[in-house]
Write a protein that holds these residues in place. Structure first.
Motif, PDB file in Angstrom:
ATOM      1  N   ALA A  13     -12.939  -2.083  -8.666  1.00  0.00           N
ATOM      2  CA  ALA A  13     -12.619  -1.068  -7.662  1.00  0.00           C
ATOM      3  C   ALA A  13     -12.406  -1.721  -6.298  1.00  0.00           C
ATOM      4  N   ALA A  14     -13.213  -2.717  -5.961  1.00  0.00           N
ATOM      5  CA  ALA A  14     -13.080  -3.409  -4.678  1.00  0.00           C
ATOM      6  C   ALA A  14     -11.758  -4.173  -4.613  1.00  0.00           C
ATOM      7  N   ARG A  15     -11.407  -4.860  -5.725  1.00  0.00           N
ATOM      8  CA  ARG A  15     -10.128  -5.576  -5.760  1.00  0.00           C
ATOM      9  C   ARG A  15      -8.957  -4.615  -5.644  1.00  0.00           C
ATOM     10  N   LEU A  16      -9.030  -3.498  -6.354  1.00  0.00           N
ATOM     11  CA  LEU A  16      -7.974  -2.498  -6.306  1.00  0.00           C
ATOM     12  C   LEU A  16      -7.851  -1.930  -4.893  1.00  0.00           C
ATOM     13  N   SER A  17      -8.971  -1.642  -4.274  1.00  0.00           N
ATOM     14  CA  SER A  17      -8.961  -1.118  -2.911  1.00  0.00           C
ATOM     15  C   SER A  17      -8.341  -2.133  -1.953  1.00  0.00           C
ATOM     16  N   GLU A  18      -8.692  -3.403  -2.112  1.00  0.00           N
ATOM     17  CA  GLU A  18      -8.132  -4.462  -1.273  1.00  0.00           C
ATOM     18  C   GLU A  18      -6.632  -4.588  -1.485  1.00  0.00           C
ATOM     19  N   ARG A  19      -6.192  -4.541  -2.718  1.00  0.00           N
ATOM     20  CA  ARG A  19      -4.766  -4.641  -3.037  1.00  0.00           C
ATOM     21  C   ARG A  19      -4.000  -3.469  -2.427  1.00  0.00           C
ATOM     22  N   ARG A  20      -4.568  -2.266  -2.517  1.00  0.00           N
ATOM     23  CA  ARG A  20      -3.910  -1.083  -1.928  1.00  0.00           C
ATOM     24  C   ARG A  20      -3.826  -1.209  -0.409  1.00  0.00           C
ATOM     25  N   ARG A  21      -4.891  -1.732   0.212  1.00  0.00           N
ATOM     26  CA  ARG A  21      -4.884  -1.926   1.655  1.00  0.00           C
ATOM     27  C   ARG A  21      -3.793  -2.919   2.055  1.00  0.00           C
ATOM     28  N   GLU A  22      -3.677  -4.018   1.308  1.00  0.00           N
ATOM     29  CA  GLU A  22      -2.640  -5.012   1.587  1.00  0.00           C
ATOM     30  C   GLU A  22      -1.252  -4.407   1.427  1.00  0.00           C
ATOM     31  N   ASP A  23      -1.052  -3.577   0.392  1.00  0.00           N
ATOM     32  CA  ASP A  23       0.240  -2.913   0.194  1.00  0.00           C
ATOM     33  C   ASP A  23       0.568  -1.988   1.363  1.00  0.00           C
ATOM     34  N   ARG A  24      -0.435  -1.238   1.822  1.00  0.00           N
ATOM     35  CA  ARG A  24      -0.207  -0.345   2.967  1.00  0.00           C
ATOM     36  C   ARG A  24       0.169  -1.143   4.208  1.00  0.00           C
ATOM     37  N   GLU A  25      -0.513  -2.261   4.433  1.00  0.00           N
ATOM     38  CA  GLU A  25      -0.189  -3.104   5.582  1.00  0.00           C
ATOM     39  C   GLU A  25       1.213  -3.678   5.476  1.00  0.00           C
ATOM     40  N   ARG A  26       1.587  -4.121   4.271  1.00  0.00           N
ATOM     41  CA  ARG A  26       2.918  -4.676   4.050  1.00  0.00           C
ATOM     42  C   ARG A  26       3.983  -3.609   4.298  1.00  0.00           C
ATOM     43  N   ALA A  28       3.661  -0.897   6.155  1.00  0.00           N
ATOM     44  CA  ALA A  28       3.671  -0.572   7.582  1.00  0.00           C
ATOM     45  C   ALA A  28       4.444  -1.627   8.365  1.00  0.00           C
ATOM     46  N   ASP A  29       4.269  -2.896   7.998  1.00  0.00           N
ATOM     47  CA  ASP A  29       4.985  -3.977   8.656  1.00  0.00           C
ATOM     48  C   ASP A  29       6.482  -3.851   8.421  1.00  0.00           C
ATOM     49  N   LEU A  30       6.881  -3.569   7.189  1.00  0.00           N
ATOM     50  CA  LEU A  30       8.303  -3.389   6.884  1.00  0.00           C
ATOM     51  C   LEU A  30       8.872  -2.192   7.647  1.00  0.00           C
ATOM     52  N   CYS A  31       8.116  -1.112   7.727  1.00  0.00           N
ATOM     53  CA  CYS A  31       8.562   0.066   8.477  1.00  0.00           C
ATOM     54  C   CYS A  31       8.781  -0.281   9.945  1.00  0.00           C
ATOM     55  N   ARG A  32       7.851  -1.046  10.543  1.00  0.00           N
ATOM     56  CA  ARG A  32       7.994  -1.442  11.939  1.00  0.00           C
ATOM     57  C   ARG A  32       9.251  -2.297  12.136  1.00  0.00           C
ATOM     58  N   LYS A  33       9.492  -3.218  11.224  1.00  0.00           N
ATOM     59  CA  LYS A  33      10.668  -4.081  11.346  1.00  0.00           C
ATOM     60  C   LYS A  33      11.951  -3.273  11.238  1.00  0.00           C
ATOM     61  N   ILE A  34      11.987  -2.330  10.303  1.00  0.00           N
ATOM     62  CA  ILE A  34      13.183  -1.503  10.130  1.00  0.00           C
ATOM     63  C   ILE A  34      13.415  -0.659  11.378  1.00  0.00           C
ATOM     64  N   ARG A  35      12.367  -0.037  11.878  1.00  0.00           N
ATOM     65  CA  ARG A  35      12.519   0.795  13.083  1.00  0.00           C
ATOM     66  C   ARG A  35      12.985  -0.050  14.263  1.00  0.00           C
ATOM     67  N   ALA A  36      12.447  -1.246  14.381  1.00  0.00           N
ATOM     68  CA  ALA A  36      12.838  -2.115  15.486  1.00  0.00           C
ATOM     69  C   ALA A  36      14.321  -2.452  15.412  1.00  0.00           C
ATOM     70  N   LEU A  37      14.826  -2.701  14.209  1.00  0.00           N
ATOM     71  CA  LEU A  37      16.240  -3.019  14.051  1.00  0.00           C
ATOM     72  C   LEU A  37      17.136  -1.809  14.235  1.00  0.00           C
TER      73      LEU A  37
END
Length: 127
Positions: A13-26, A28-37
């Protein structure tokens, strides 16, 4: 065995939670880059009075957070290509404007030299 199972389940459960958090961050980062462009000012143009004004696309990018990471990556690549194309077009336009200005300066310089030579000839005739 029950404790081992509970510990493994908690670790999973901890690994899954960590993986989901990393996916959300990734994402969010892609969304920021797209909006910036996509939301940056696109072109500078001169209006009828010769003043520079900025034309920009200010539309909002809908539902980026709901897109998958693969879709976001595709959109980012597409946005980068569009930005590169616009930058290349701007470079071509700027080079053409510089060439036009250089031609105008050369034309004015030639005209000034012609006027000076005529004035010099008239000055020698007066003497």
């Amino acid at each position: 065995s029950g404790e081992v199972r509970l510990r493994e389940k908690a670790e999973t459960a901890a690994r899954l939670s960590e993986r989901r958090r990393e996916d959300r961050e990734r994402k969010a980062d892609l969304c920021r880059k797209i909006r910036a462009l996509e939301l940056k000012p696109k072109t500078h143009v001169k209006d009828h009075a010769g003043q520079k004004s900025v034309l920009s696309k200010t539309y909002a990018v809908p539902m980026l957070e709901d897109m998958s990471v693969a879709e976001l990556k595709e959109r980012l690549v597409r946005s980068k290509r569009i930005a590169e194309k616009e930058e290349q077009e701007n470079r071509v336009r700027i080079a053409a404007e510089r060439a036009d200005r250089a031609a105008l300066v050369n034309e004015k310089r030639a005209n000034i030299e012609r006027i000076r030579s005529i004035a010099g000839e008239q000055g020698t005739k007066r003497r």
